[in-house]
Design a protein around this motif. Structure first.
Motif, PDB file in Angstrom:
ATOM      1  N   TYR A 118       0.818  -1.220   0.000  1.00  0.00           N
ATOM      2  CA  TYR A 118       0.000   0.000   0.000  1.00  0.00           C
ATOM      3  C   TYR A 118       0.848   1.265   0.000  1.00  0.00           C
ATOM      4  N   ASP A 119       0.332   2.286  -0.712  1.00  0.00           N
ATOM      5  CA  ASP A 119       1.016   3.576  -0.669  1.00  0.00           C
ATOM      6  C   ASP A 119       0.847   4.195   0.715  1.00  0.00           C
ATOM      7  N   TYR A 120      -0.364   4.057   1.260  1.00  0.00           N
ATOM      8  CA  TYR A 120      -0.591   4.572   2.609  1.00  0.00           C
ATOM      9  C   TYR A 120      -1.506   3.654   3.405  1.00  0.00           C
ATOM     10  N   VAL A 121      -1.156   3.485   4.667  1.00  0.00           N
ATOM     11  CA  VAL A 121      -2.017   2.811   5.628  1.00  0.00           C
ATOM     12  C   VAL A 121      -2.652   3.944   6.448  1.00  0.00           C
ATOM     13  N   ILE A 122      -3.981   4.002   6.434  1.00  0.00           N
ATOM     14  CA  ILE A 122      -4.668   5.140   7.062  1.00  0.00           C
ATOM     15  C   ILE A 122      -5.613   4.658   8.163  1.00  0.00           C
ATOM     16  N   PRO A 123      -5.349   5.043   9.404  1.00  0.00           N
ATOM     17  CA  PRO A 123      -6.259   4.646  10.495  1.00  0.00           C
ATOM     18  C   PRO A 123      -7.563   5.428  10.438  1.00  0.00           C
ATOM     19  N   ILE A 124      -8.652   4.771  10.809  1.00  0.00           N
ATOM     20  CA  ILE A 124      -9.940   5.460  10.961  1.00  0.00           C
ATOM     21  C   ILE A 124      -9.976   6.006  12.392  1.00  0.00           C
ATOM     22  N   PRO A 125     -10.066   7.329  12.527  1.00  0.00           N
ATOM     23  CA  PRO A 125      -9.925   7.920  13.879  1.00  0.00           C
ATOM     24  C   PRO A 125     -11.221   7.940  14.681  1.00  0.00           C
ATOM     25  N   SER A 126     -11.068   8.047  16.000  1.00  0.00           N
ATOM     26  CA  SER A 126     -12.208   8.368  16.878  1.00  0.00           C
ATOM     27  C   SER A 126     -12.303   9.891  16.878  1.00  0.00           C
ATOM     28  N   SER A 127     -13.387  10.419  17.423  1.00  0.00           N
ATOM     29  CA  SER A 127     -13.495  11.874  17.514  1.00  0.00           C
ATOM     30  C   SER A 127     -12.415  12.385  18.476  1.00  0.00           C
ATOM     31  N   ILE A 128     -12.014  13.648  18.289  1.00  0.00           N
ATOM     32  CA  ILE A 128     -10.980  14.260  19.145  1.00  0.00           C
ATOM     33  C   ILE A 128     -11.399  14.149  20.623  1.00  0.00           C
ATOM     34  N   GLU A 129     -12.700  14.365  20.876  1.00  0.00           N
ATOM     35  CA  GLU A 129     -13.191  14.316  22.262  1.00  0.00           C
ATOM     36  C   GLU A 129     -12.942  12.942  22.878  1.00  0.00           C
ATOM     37  N   ARG A 130     -13.267  11.897  22.093  1.00  0.00           N
ATOM     38  CA  ARG A 130     -13.113  10.548  22.646  1.00  0.00           C
ATOM     39  C   ARG A 130     -11.622  10.182  22.787  1.00  0.00           C
ATOM     40  N   GLN A 131     -10.822  10.662  21.818  1.00  0.00           N
ATOM     41  CA  GLN A 131      -9.373  10.426  21.905  1.00  0.00           C
ATOM     42  C   GLN A 131      -8.800  11.046  23.170  1.00  0.00           C
ATOM     43  N   LYS A 132      -9.240  12.288  23.470  1.00  0.00           N
ATOM     44  CA  LYS A 132      -8.746  12.994  24.665  1.00  0.00           C
ATOM     45  C   LYS A 132      -9.149  12.252  25.923  1.00  0.00           C
ATOM     46  N   LEU A 133     -10.386  11.765  25.930  1.00  0.00           N
ATOM     47  CA  LEU A 133     -10.903  11.037  27.075  1.00  0.00           C
ATOM     48  C   LEU A 133     -10.068   9.773  27.320  1.00  0.00           C
ATOM     49  N   ARG A 134      -9.710   9.113  26.214  1.00  0.00           N
ATOM     50  CA  ARG A 134      -8.973   7.856  26.290  1.00  0.00           C
ATOM     51  C   ARG A 134      -7.496   8.104  26.603  1.00  0.00           C
ATOM     52  N   SER A 152      -1.993   9.589   9.329  1.00  0.00           N
ATOM     53  CA  SER A 152      -3.287   9.988   9.899  1.00  0.00           C
ATOM     54  C   SER A 152      -3.865  11.139   9.081  1.00  0.00           C
ATOM     55  N   ILE A 153      -4.483  10.770   7.955  1.00  0.00           N
ATOM     56  CA  ILE A 153      -5.030  11.782   7.046  1.00  0.00           C
ATOM     57  C   ILE A 153      -6.458  12.142   7.441  1.00  0.00           C
ATOM     58  N   LEU A 154      -7.169  11.163   7.993  1.00  0.00           N
ATOM     59  CA  LEU A 154      -8.580  11.393   8.330  1.00  0.00           C
ATOM     60  C   LEU A 154      -8.733  12.039   9.708  1.00  0.00           C
ATOM     61  N   VAL A 155      -9.687  12.933   9.780  1.00  0.00           N
ATOM     62  CA  VAL A 155     -10.014  13.579  11.048  1.00  0.00           C
ATOM     63  C   VAL A 155     -11.492  13.309  11.317  1.00  0.00           C
ATOM     64  N   ALA A 156     -11.822  12.960  12.564  1.00  0.00           N
ATOM     65  CA  ALA A 156     -13.225  12.702  12.898  1.00  0.00           C
ATOM     66  C   ALA A 156     -13.836  13.933  13.545  1.00  0.00           C
ATOM     67  N   LYS A 157     -15.022  14.285  13.048  1.00  0.00           N
ATOM     68  CA  LYS A 157     -15.753  15.376  13.686  1.00  0.00           C
ATOM     69  C   LYS A 157     -16.459  14.783  14.901  1.00  0.00           C
ATOM     70  N   HIS A 158     -16.920  15.643  15.786  1.00  0.00           N
ATOM     71  CA  HIS A 158     -17.661  15.124  16.933  1.00  0.00           C
ATOM     72  C   HIS A 158     -18.984  14.532  16.433  1.00  0.00           C
ATOM     73  N   ARG A 159     -19.340  13.403  16.950  1.00  0.00           N
ATOM     74  CA  ARG A 159     -20.601  12.806  16.505  1.00  0.00           C
ATOM     75  C   ARG A 159     -21.210  11.995  17.625  1.00  0.00           C
ATOM     76  N   MET A 160     -22.494  11.731  17.467  1.00  0.00           N
ATOM     77  CA  MET A 160     -23.167  10.886  18.454  1.00  0.00           C
ATOM     78  C   MET A 160     -22.641   9.472  18.313  1.00  0.00           C
ATOM     79  N   LYS A 161     -22.721   8.731  19.407  1.00  0.00           N
ATOM     80  CA  LYS A 161     -22.339   7.325  19.336  1.00  0.00           C
ATOM     81  C   LYS A 161     -23.210   6.650  18.291  1.00  0.00           C
ATOM     82  N   GLN A 162     -22.606   5.900  17.377  1.00  0.00           N
ATOM     83  CA  GLN A 162     -23.352   5.279  16.287  1.00  0.00           C
ATOM     84  C   GLN A 162     -24.480   4.392  16.783  1.00  0.00           C
TER      85      GLN A 162
END
Ligand SMILES: [Zn+2]
Ligand SMILES: [Zn+2]
Length: 229
Positions: A118-134, A152-162
């Motif tokens: 692969y040219d890039y391996v890209i993680p799917i992020p949690s929201s910044i809020e949840r990352q900070k909590l963790r 880490s190209i993707l950024v997660a916006k804040h969202r409700m728990k799926q």
């Protein structure tokens, strides 16, 4: 005597000459074997277990109305009670040492050479809020432990728990991801991308992440999840 960081049982020492100078194991074979894929009838696309009367996967049928399919979807283990408990210890209780466990199981199934394609391996992020909590980024930490290069190209916006939203609400919800505009330029048409997440359930999160990337460039995107529900 070393104890397994997952189950806390003693790991027998290996006394042959080849192991004297190698690092002591910190995870027992029994725990490594517990991350496994059951041989059963599955959806050829997303590997969801199909019941006897199911001929098509309803998740894939549903997603195909809104998203491009992935080239390939890979996973390490079924999401059974045991794996669920380990992921909970890691993500919710913050037992960061377990990243070694997930990294070991990942590399056992997908050796380093798998990722070189692969040219890039890209993680799917949690929201910044949840990352900070963790206090740590759970997918990245596993990749670092496994010494797999990622972007880490993707950024997660804040969202409700799926889980709090219905399927239709989730489809019509804004895409929860954006692309880090400072890194956007690294993507070029024709590149091979591997998206990584910890759990793959209906595939909606993964497809949202894929859609954001495909919106920018013509990419060949595969998906790898640690656990398949
Ligand atoms: Zn163990
Ligand atoms: Zn499917």
């Amino acid at each position: 005597m070393t104890k397994c960081i997952v189950c806390n049982t003693a790991i027998p020492m290996e006394f042959d000459i080849n192991h004297i100078f190698s690092k002591n194991k910190v995870i027992c074979e029994h725990c490594i074997e517990k991350a496994y894929r059951l041989e059963t009838r599955r959806c050829p696309t997303c590997h969801k277990k199909l019941t006897e009367d199911e001929t098509v996967c309803l998740d894939c049928q549903f997603l195909s109305q809104y998203f491009e399919p992935f080239n390939h979807i890979f996973f390490v283990s079924d999401y059974d009670e045991w794996i669920k408990a380990q992921i909970h210890r890691y993500k919710s209780d913050g037992d960061i040492l377990l990243s070694k466990y997930f990294a070991t199981c990942l590399l056992k199934n997908y050796p380093k050479s798998f990722f070189y394609k692969y040219d890039y391996v890209i993680p799917i992020p949690s929201s910044i809020e949840r990352q900070k909590l963790r206090g740590f980024r759970h997918v990245e930490t596993i990749l670092e432990e496994a010494k797999i290069k990622y972007e880490s190209i993707l950024v997660a916006k804040h969202r409700m728990k799926q889980s709090e939203l219905s399927k239709i609400e989730r489809i019509h919800q804004d895409n929860p991801f954006t692309i880090d505009c400072e890194k956007e330029a690294i993507l070029k048409d024709g590149m091979h991308i591997l998206l990584i997440d910890d759990i793959y359930t209906t595939g909606l999160t993964a497809h949202h992440a894929q859609k954001v990337l495909l919106h920018k460039k013509k990419l060949n995107i595969d998906m790898l999840a640690f656990a398949r529900v």
